[in-house]
Design a protein around this motif. Sequence first.
Motif, PDB file in Angstrom:
ATOM      1  N   GLY A 192       0.819  -1.210   0.000  1.00 25.74           N
ATOM      2  CA  GLY A 192       0.000   0.000   0.000  1.00 25.74           C
ATOM      3  C   GLY A 192       0.855   1.263   0.000  1.00 25.74           C
ATOM      4  N   THR A 193       0.253   2.332  -0.455  1.00 25.33           N
ATOM      5  CA  THR A 193       0.904   3.642  -0.393  1.00 25.33           C
ATOM      6  C   THR A 193       0.028   4.582   0.421  1.00 25.33           C
ATOM      7  OG1 THR A 193      -0.120   4.358  -2.476  1.00 25.33           O
ATOM      8  CG2 THR A 193       2.066   3.343  -2.613  1.00 25.33           C
ATOM      9  N   TRP A 194       0.697   5.455   1.171  1.00 22.77           N
ATOM     10  CA  TRP A 194      -0.014   6.359   2.065  1.00 22.77           C
ATOM     11  C   TRP A 194       0.518   7.780   1.862  1.00 22.77           C
ATOM     12  CZ3 TRP A 194       1.693   1.489   3.493  1.00 22.77           C
ATOM     13  CH2 TRP A 194       0.698   0.584   3.856  1.00 22.77           C
ATOM     14  N   PRO A 195      -0.088   8.518   0.944  1.00 24.19           N
ATOM     15  CA  PRO A 195       0.372   9.896   0.704  1.00 24.19           C
ATOM     16  C   PRO A 195      -0.026  10.809   1.864  1.00 24.19           C
ATOM     17  CG  PRO A 195      -1.587   9.421  -0.592  1.00 24.19           C
ATOM     18  CD  PRO A 195      -1.191   8.129   0.050  1.00 24.19           C
ATOM     19  N   THR A 196       0.634  11.939   1.955  1.00 20.70           N
ATOM     20  CA  THR A 196       0.325  12.925   2.984  1.00 20.70           C
ATOM     21  C   THR A 196      -0.211  14.198   2.327  1.00 20.70           C
ATOM     22  OG1 THR A 196       2.599  13.755   2.935  1.00 20.70           O
ATOM     23  CG2 THR A 196       2.084  12.051   4.561  1.00 20.70           C
ATOM     24  N   THR A 197      -0.963  14.960   3.106  1.00 20.91           N
ATOM     25  CA  THR A 197      -1.543  16.214   2.633  1.00 20.91           C
ATOM     26  C   THR A 197      -1.196  17.328   3.609  1.00 20.91           C
ATOM     27  OG1 THR A 197      -3.415  15.051   1.623  1.00 20.91           O
ATOM     28  CG2 THR A 197      -3.698  17.395   2.040  1.00 20.91           C
ATOM     29  N   LEU A 198      -0.741  18.466   3.099  1.00 16.47           N
ATOM     30  CA  LEU A 198      -0.465  19.624   3.947  1.00 16.47           C
ATOM     31  C   LEU A 198      -1.761  20.385   4.207  1.00 16.47           C
ATOM     32  CD1 LEU A 198       2.906  21.058   2.573  1.00 16.47           C
ATOM     33  CD2 LEU A 198       2.514  19.739   4.668  1.00 16.47           C
ATOM     34  N   ILE A 199      -2.020  20.676   5.472  1.00 20.00           N
ATOM     35  CA  ILE A 199      -3.259  21.335   5.880  1.00 20.00           C
ATOM     36  C   ILE A 199      -2.932  22.657   6.575  1.00 20.00           C
ATOM     37  CG2 ILE A 199      -5.367  21.136   7.233  1.00 20.00           C
ATOM     38  CD1 ILE A 199      -5.221  19.035   5.087  1.00 20.00           C
ATOM     39  N   PRO A 200      -3.412  23.792   6.052  1.00 14.70           N
ATOM     40  CA  PRO A 200      -3.258  25.056   6.783  1.00 14.70           C
ATOM     41  C   PRO A 200      -4.230  25.088   7.963  1.00 14.70           C
ATOM     42  CG  PRO A 200      -4.477  25.410   4.742  1.00 14.70           C
ATOM     43  CD  PRO A 200      -4.046  23.982   4.725  1.00 14.70           C
ATOM     44  N   LEU A 201      -3.726  25.429   9.130  1.00 11.20           N
ATOM     45  CA  LEU A 201      -4.557  25.415  10.340  1.00 11.20           C
ATOM     46  C   LEU A 201      -5.002  26.808  10.762  1.00 11.20           C
ATOM     47  CD1 LEU A 201      -2.520  22.851  12.485  1.00 11.20           C
ATOM     48  CD2 LEU A 201      -4.541  22.405  11.071  1.00 11.20           C
ATOM     49  N   GLY A 202      -4.244  27.830  10.408  1.00  7.18           N
ATOM     50  CA  GLY A 202      -4.559  29.168  10.891  1.00  7.18           C
ATOM     51  C   GLY A 202      -3.883  29.425  12.231  1.00  7.18           C
ATOM     52  N   ARG A 203      -4.258  30.525  12.863  1.00  3.33           N
ATOM     53  CA  ARG A 203      -3.615  30.931  14.108  1.00  3.33           C
ATOM     54  C   ARG A 203      -4.257  30.314  15.344  1.00  3.33           C
ATOM     55  NH1 ARG A 203       0.802  32.603  15.593  1.00  3.33           N
ATOM     56  NH2 ARG A 203       0.029  34.201  16.999  1.00  3.33           N
ATOM     57  N   GLN A 204      -5.557  30.357  15.412  1.00  2.00           N
ATOM     58  CA  GLN A 204      -6.249  29.814  16.582  1.00  2.00           C
ATOM     59  C   GLN A 204      -7.112  28.646  16.129  1.00  2.00           C
ATOM     60  OE1 GLN A 204      -8.321  32.795  18.856  1.00  2.00           O
ATOM     61  NE2 GLN A 204      -6.661  34.292  18.704  1.00  2.00           N
ATOM     62  N   TRP A 205      -6.878  27.489  16.702  1.00  2.00           N
ATOM     63  CA  TRP A 205      -7.570  26.297  16.216  1.00  2.00           C
ATOM     64  C   TRP A 205      -7.624  25.207  17.287  1.00  2.00           C
ATOM     65  CZ3 TRP A 205      -4.213  22.387  16.914  1.00  2.00           C
ATOM     66  CH2 TRP A 205      -2.838  22.655  16.829  1.00  2.00           C
ATOM     67  N   SER A 206      -8.545  24.285  17.038  1.00  3.48           N
ATOM     68  CA  SER A 206      -8.573  23.019  17.769  1.00  3.48           C
ATOM     69  C   SER A 206      -8.737  21.914  16.738  1.00  3.48           C
ATOM     70  CB  SER A 206      -9.729  22.969  18.775  1.00  3.48           C
ATOM     71  OG  SER A 206      -9.539  23.892  19.826  1.00  3.48           O
ATOM     72  N   LEU A 207      -8.171  20.753  17.026  1.00  2.00           N
ATOM     73  CA  LEU A 207      -8.309  19.577  16.169  1.00  2.00           C
ATOM     74  C   LEU A 207      -8.943  18.458  16.980  1.00  2.00           C
ATOM     75  CD1 LEU A 207      -4.826  19.631  14.405  1.00  2.00           C
ATOM     76  CD2 LEU A 207      -7.039  19.826  13.235  1.00  2.00           C
ATOM     77  N   MET A 208      -9.996  17.868  16.437  1.00  3.47           N
ATOM     78  CA  MET A 208     -10.643  16.732  17.094  1.00  3.47           C
ATOM     79  C   MET A 208     -10.420  15.484  16.251  1.00  3.47           C
ATOM     80  SD  MET A 208     -14.606  16.069  18.302  1.00  3.47           S
ATOM     81  CE  MET A 208     -14.461  17.056  19.796  1.00  3.47           C
ATOM     82  N   LEU A 209      -9.767  14.485  16.853  1.00  2.00           N
ATOM     83  CA  LEU A 209      -9.570  13.179  16.227  1.00  2.00           C
ATOM     84  C   LEU A 209     -10.436  12.171  16.970  1.00  2.00           C
ATOM     85  CD1 LEU A 209      -6.719  14.884  16.235  1.00  2.00           C
ATOM     86  CD2 LEU A 209      -5.793  12.784  15.273  1.00  2.00           C
ATOM     87  N   TYR A 210     -10.909  11.152  16.276  1.00  3.52           N
ATOM     88  CA  TYR A 210     -11.863  10.227  16.878  1.00  3.52           C
ATOM     89  C   TYR A 210     -11.818   8.902  16.120  1.00  3.52           C
ATOM     90  CZ  TYR A 210     -14.257  12.125  12.849  1.00  3.52           C
ATOM     91  OH  TYR A 210     -14.538  12.532  11.561  1.00  3.52           O
ATOM     92  N   THR A 211     -12.323   7.864  16.756  1.00  2.00           N
ATOM     93  CA  THR A 211     -12.487   6.571  16.090  1.00  2.00           C
ATOM     94  C   THR A 211     -13.941   6.417  15.646  1.00  2.00           C
ATOM     95  OG1 THR A 211     -12.811   5.504  18.245  1.00  2.00           O
ATOM     96  CG2 THR A 211     -10.581   5.464  17.318  1.00  2.00           C
TER      97      THR A 211
END
Length: 327
Positions: A238-257
């Motif tokens: 398998g191949t797993w490419p990556t993507t660049l994501i601009p987040l900005g100055r003030q942010w939160s990231l929510m990861l989940y299953t």
Amino acid sequence: MTISPHSAATVPGAAQATAGVPSSDSDSLIAQAFALAAVPLHRGSPVPSPPKGRPHTSMAARKQANESLRHLAEAERCRQENARLQRHLLPTPLLEGSGLTFHARYRPGRRRALLSGDFYDIVRTADGTVHVVIGDVCGHGPDEAALGVALRIAWRTLVFTGLTGQALVSTLQRVLEHERHSEEIFATLCMLAIRPDQDVAELLLAGHPAPLLLHDDEAPELLPYEEPGPALGLLSNGTWPTTLIPLGRQWSLMLYTDGLIEGRIGAGTRRLGQEGLIDLIADHHGTGLHGDTLIDTTVAEAEDLNGGALADDVAVLLLTNTVAARG
């Protein structure tokens, strides 16, 4: 006091003493232990002789009661040792110096379990990059939980050796292939590498739901990702490419299953899904909820919509750029 096998649970301390013991076994043991232990044997007093023609049972009954209590004590000790072991296998975030705040909720679907096939971790490397992972081993049970722990520990080790992106995930897949108990076992994965300036992240998905990006005055949005790779263990090359994501100055990231978004809405077959999760987060985040409160409220509402506890394992992470927020 007379205790039957069906009323053993009413004995004070019985529930705590038998945690981890199947209910049918614990009821029987408690019934025997307490009922038989009630036979009066006073130190220094002669044991009355049994009536002629009847076997003497007092000493045998006391011995059986002591044996039952010993089994209960061993079961409780085993339960406590297992709980300590499982707690130590959960990750300790390494974020010192990052200025980021981190909140997590981890809820195995198996009753009384502390670990599941869901796993997560977060570390900051010497160059200032913050690395985050969340994953989900398919299936339920101790084998899947053990594999999740193995993958998390391998991920942390590989990150500190400098591996990232394709090289990191390819190595994790080799770990999974060697550690899984069946070739049908696979694992989904989401990885983020947040650069030291904290306004850009590198995203990699391996069959896993995309995280949510939250800003105070904007609606939550799924991080864009056009070419997700396969789950680990499905394709040997398998191949797993990556993507660049601009987040900005003030942010939160929510990861989940996916356990969070696969709950039902009402009695039908409709699932909450990612769009439903976005709506929940928008409502709660818009009213000023943050951190643990935002996670707990979201999970509680997902359970309410589901009509009860979510059946699958659930892991939720919330990472917030507090340095920018204070500035």
